[in-house]
Design a protein around this motif. Structure first.
Motif, PDB file in Angstrom:
ATOM      1  N   SER A  79      -9.201  61.002  72.610  1.00 61.02           N
ATOM      2  CA  SER A  79      -9.725  60.605  71.292  1.00 61.02           C
ATOM      3  C   SER A  79     -11.181  60.176  71.382  1.00 61.02           C
ATOM      4  O   SER A  79     -11.998  60.508  70.496  1.00 61.02           O
ATOM      5  N   SER A  89     -14.296  67.815  66.997  1.00 64.98           N
ATOM      6  CA  SER A  89     -13.267  67.107  67.748  1.00 64.98           C
ATOM      7  C   SER A  89     -12.336  68.042  68.502  1.00 64.98           C
ATOM      8  O   SER A  89     -11.687  67.629  69.453  1.00 64.98           O
ATOM      9  N   ALA A  93     -11.241  66.980  72.232  1.00 61.71           N
ATOM     10  CA  ALA A  93      -9.878  66.650  72.614  1.00 61.71           C
ATOM     11  C   ALA A  93      -9.385  67.573  73.716  1.00 61.71           C
ATOM     12  O   ALA A  93      -8.700  67.142  74.657  1.00 61.71           O
ATOM     13  N   LEU A 127      -1.514  59.544  71.902  1.00 62.27           N
ATOM     14  CA  LEU A 127      -2.491  60.449  71.276  1.00 62.27           C
ATOM     15  C   LEU A 127      -2.622  60.182  69.773  1.00 62.27           C
ATOM     16  O   LEU A 127      -3.729  60.153  69.219  1.00 62.27           O
ATOM     17  N   SER A 130      -4.229  56.527  69.241  1.00 59.25           N
ATOM     18  CA  SER A 130      -5.665  56.505  69.559  1.00 59.25           C
ATOM     19  C   SER A 130      -6.464  57.351  68.589  1.00 59.25           C
ATOM     20  O   SER A 130      -7.627  57.038  68.266  1.00 59.25           O
ATOM     21  N   GLY A 131      -5.884  58.424  68.074  1.00 56.66           N
ATOM     22  CA  GLY A 131      -6.586  59.243  67.091  1.00 56.66           C
ATOM     23  C   GLY A 131      -6.782  58.528  65.768  1.00 56.66           C
ATOM     24  O   GLY A 131      -7.795  58.698  65.086  1.00 56.66           O
ATOM     25  N   THR A 134      -9.628  55.640  66.237  1.00 56.92           N
ATOM     26  CA  THR A 134     -10.932  56.008  66.783  1.00 56.92           C
ATOM     27  C   THR A 134     -11.822  56.545  65.684  1.00 56.92           C
ATOM     28  O   THR A 134     -11.406  57.367  64.844  1.00 56.92           O
ATOM     29  N   LEU A 142     -11.803  60.571  62.629  1.00 52.26           N
ATOM     30  CA  LEU A 142     -11.678  61.930  63.170  1.00 52.26           C
ATOM     31  C   LEU A 142     -11.020  62.834  62.147  1.00 52.26           C
ATOM     32  O   LEU A 142     -10.270  62.388  61.265  1.00 52.26           O
ATOM     33  N   GLN A 144      -8.284  64.398  61.224  1.00 58.61           N
ATOM     34  CA  GLN A 144      -6.936  64.186  61.748  1.00 58.61           C
ATOM     35  C   GLN A 144      -6.162  65.491  61.913  1.00 58.61           C
ATOM     36  O   GLN A 144      -5.452  65.683  62.902  1.00 58.61           O
ATOM     37  N   TYR A 147      -7.458  67.408  64.979  1.00 57.54           N
ATOM     38  CA  TYR A 147      -7.193  66.646  66.197  1.00 57.54           C
ATOM     39  C   TYR A 147      -5.719  66.706  66.565  1.00 57.54           C
ATOM     40  O   TYR A 147      -5.346  66.975  67.720  1.00 57.54           O
ATOM     41  N   CYS A 151      -3.802  68.369  69.814  1.00 56.46           N
ATOM     42  CA  CYS A 151      -2.885  67.583  70.653  1.00 56.46           C
ATOM     43  C   CYS A 151      -1.502  68.224  70.706  1.00 56.46           C
ATOM     44  O   CYS A 151      -0.860  68.261  71.769  1.00 56.46           O
TER      45      CYS A 151
END
Length: 561
Positions: A79, A89, A93, A127, A130-131, A134, A142, A144, A147, A151
């Protein structure tokens, strides 16, 4: 043993290499994604978290804690790198997530299913959390969707990799269980062979005995004026294991000849012929039947039957003969294999003993001899009695060393596959005669056909024992060694002009007993008789008389000087 006291094993090279390679990869991807060297501190933190799992991979506490720490650090780093990425991102990632394969694969290879599932769950939760918390450098959350999509892709790849690693581990385990080590497999098979051999009736692991019994059975269902069982010996030739008939027969033993024997071996089918399969028989009316002995898909031998009438082997007789040879083929193959295993084990043991004697006792005796020589060289001139005693002792040491060297030569002597029995006996007789100062007279007559390998080995040992007895105990001047080989006939005679066997020592009589046992093992006969005017003759005879009178004459040592 408590967990805290479990000894730490040495570093495993593969585990270290995998982590180093993967750390280098994620470090490079991080630099590409962020162009910020300060982000590499995540790599250093990740390397530190992996140390417990590397140095203590079997520890019940340190190893799992290290792997869980690696997973959490990867999630946090993913993240953070994603937030600092220059081009979005997604690339950020993806820079750290490949490292997830390391702890998960190690867990799968160690067959820790619950730990692997727990690691995947911790990785997914870390994950997502933290996403969510952050922010990017611009103060925005981010992206989302992107991201979480990245992940999810890497978590899916990690799951697939874990399943693949676990499957590979199971396959390797099954293979290891189904294919034990060669020595373990050999032990199992030899143990089974020993058990089976003890249950078999009589001496049924003797190829010659099995062959003789088969011929006797066949004579009850088919007319047999002459018959033989032949087996392969290498070099495109056959050896005669047993034969029946009123006269000795010289069977055709070459597989590349134009004969029913060669055709039966090549086709694995019974063959009939109207001419003899022997090179020494020429009858007007001959019927021949050759039946291969097939065990599974392998031809282990042949049965050859002949009758001095026409049409002696119709289809019905061939069927009866074949019905008897089918089970006999398996018995003969087992006996031949057992004979080969026994010969290999015996030869290996003889070579081992030779090496131990050479490297042990022989070398030590040589050093003793050198020590006596040094003592003689340093003695004063007036110590004549001591010097004479040392010289006597030195002579005795030299004699023992010579005996050991001859024993080593005997242990290492074998019948060469290409040289034959007569050549091996001649080499031994010349070597022993030269060391003992004997005049050796050789008379060798060996046909191109060969005896079975086990029979040749026993004949060689008998000849060696007879020559050794003559050298040690006879006090002879001359040694006559004669060897006639015309399979299945063979005869070896060793004669000397010494003092005879009346005053032989116990070890000499023990040697005669050993020779008798060896002769009985190959269904031969041992003959010991005095030689005129002096000396002893030891002969071992195998089979019936040869067809050539010259051979019989050649194996008789001269009776007079």
């Amino acid at each position: 043993m408590p967990a805290s006291t479990v000894p730490l094993p040495f570093l495993h090279p593969l585990a270290v290499a995998a982590r180093v390679v993967m750390l280098c990869l994620v470090a490079l991807l991080t630099l590409i994604a962020t162009r910020d060297v300060t982000q590499l501190w995540w790599i250093a933190l990740l390397a530190g978290a992996g140390i417990p799992a590397v140095i203590a991979p079997r520890h019940r506490i340190l190893a799992p804690l290290g792997r869980f720490a690696e997973v959490v650090i990867v999630a946090m780093a993913a993240s953070q790198v994603a937030a600092s990425a220059v081009q979005g991102s997604n690339l950020g990632a993806a820079a750290m997530l490949p490292y997830l394969a390391v702890p998960l694969t190690v867990t799968a290879m160690n067959r820790r299913v619950r730990e692997g599932a727990a690691l995947l769950g911790v990785a997914a939760v870390a994950l997502v959390v933290s996403g969510l918390v952050t922010e990017t450098a611009a103060g925005r959350q981010l992206e989302q969707a992107n991201y979480l999509a990245v992940c999810a892709q890497w978590l899916t790849l990690a799951v697939l990799g874990t399943i693949a690693a676990s499957t590979l581990q199971r396959i390797m385990q099954v293979r290891g269980e189904s294919k034990p080590q060669p020595y373990a497999e050999a032990t199992r098979l030899l143990t089974q062979l020993r058990s089976v051999a003890r249950q078999l009736p009589g001496a049924t692991l003797d190829p010659g005995g099995i062959s003789e019994h088969l011929l006797e059975e066949l004579r009850t269902v088919a007319r047999t004026d002459r018959g033989a069982v032949l087996s392969a010996s290498g070099g495109g030739r056959l050896v005669v294991l047993a034969q029946v008939g009123v006269d000795r027969v010289d069977w055709e033993t070459t597989l590349d000849a134009d004969s029913a024997i060669a055709d039966a071996w090549a086709t694995q089918q019974p063959q009939t012929a109207h001419r003899s399969q022997s090179r020494s028989h020429s009858g007007p009316e001959v019927s021949a039947l050759v039946v291969p002995l097939v065990a599974g898909v392998r031809t282990v031998g042949l049965v050859t039957l002949e009758a001095d009438v026409a049409g002696a082997y119709p289809a019905a007789v061939v069927d009866q003969v074949t019905a008897l040879t089918r089970p006999a083929a398996l018995r003969l193959e087992a006996a031949l294999l057992f004979d080969e295993v026994r010969s290999l084990a015996t030869n290996e043991e003889r070579q081992r003993l030779a090496r131990e004697i050479h490297d042990g006792v022989a070398q030590e005796l040589v050093m003793v001899g050198y020590g006596i020589d040094n003592a003689l060289a340093t003695l004063p001139d007036d110590a004549k009695e001591t010097a004479e005693e040392l010289r006597t002792l030195r002579g005795e040491v030299t004699r023992v060393i010579t005996e050991l060297r001859l024993s080593l030569f005997e242990l290492r002597s074998e019948v060469d596959r290409h040289g034959g029995l007569a050549a091996a006996i001649a080499e031994y007789a010349r070597t022993v005669g030269a060391s003992a100062g004997l005049r050796v007279h050789l008379s060798l007559d060996e046909s191109t056909a060969r005896l079975p390998a086990a029979t040749e080995a026993e004949m060689l040992r008998i000849a060696q024992e007879a020559i050794t007895n003559a050298r040690k105990h006879a006090q002879a001047t001359n040694l006559w060694v004669t060897c006639a080989v015309d399979p299945p006939f063979a005869q070896i005679e060793v004669s000397d002009d010494g003092q005879g066997i009346a005053d032989q020592r116990p070890d000499g009589r023990y040697g005669l007993a050993i020779m008798a046992e060896r002769a009985e093992r190959i269904r031969g006969r041992l003959e010991i008789r005095p030689r005129r005017p002096s000396g002893t003759t030891v002969a071992v005879v195998l089979g019936t008389l040869p067809r050539r009178d010259s051979v019989r004459d050649s194996v008789t040592a001269p009776e007079g000087e």
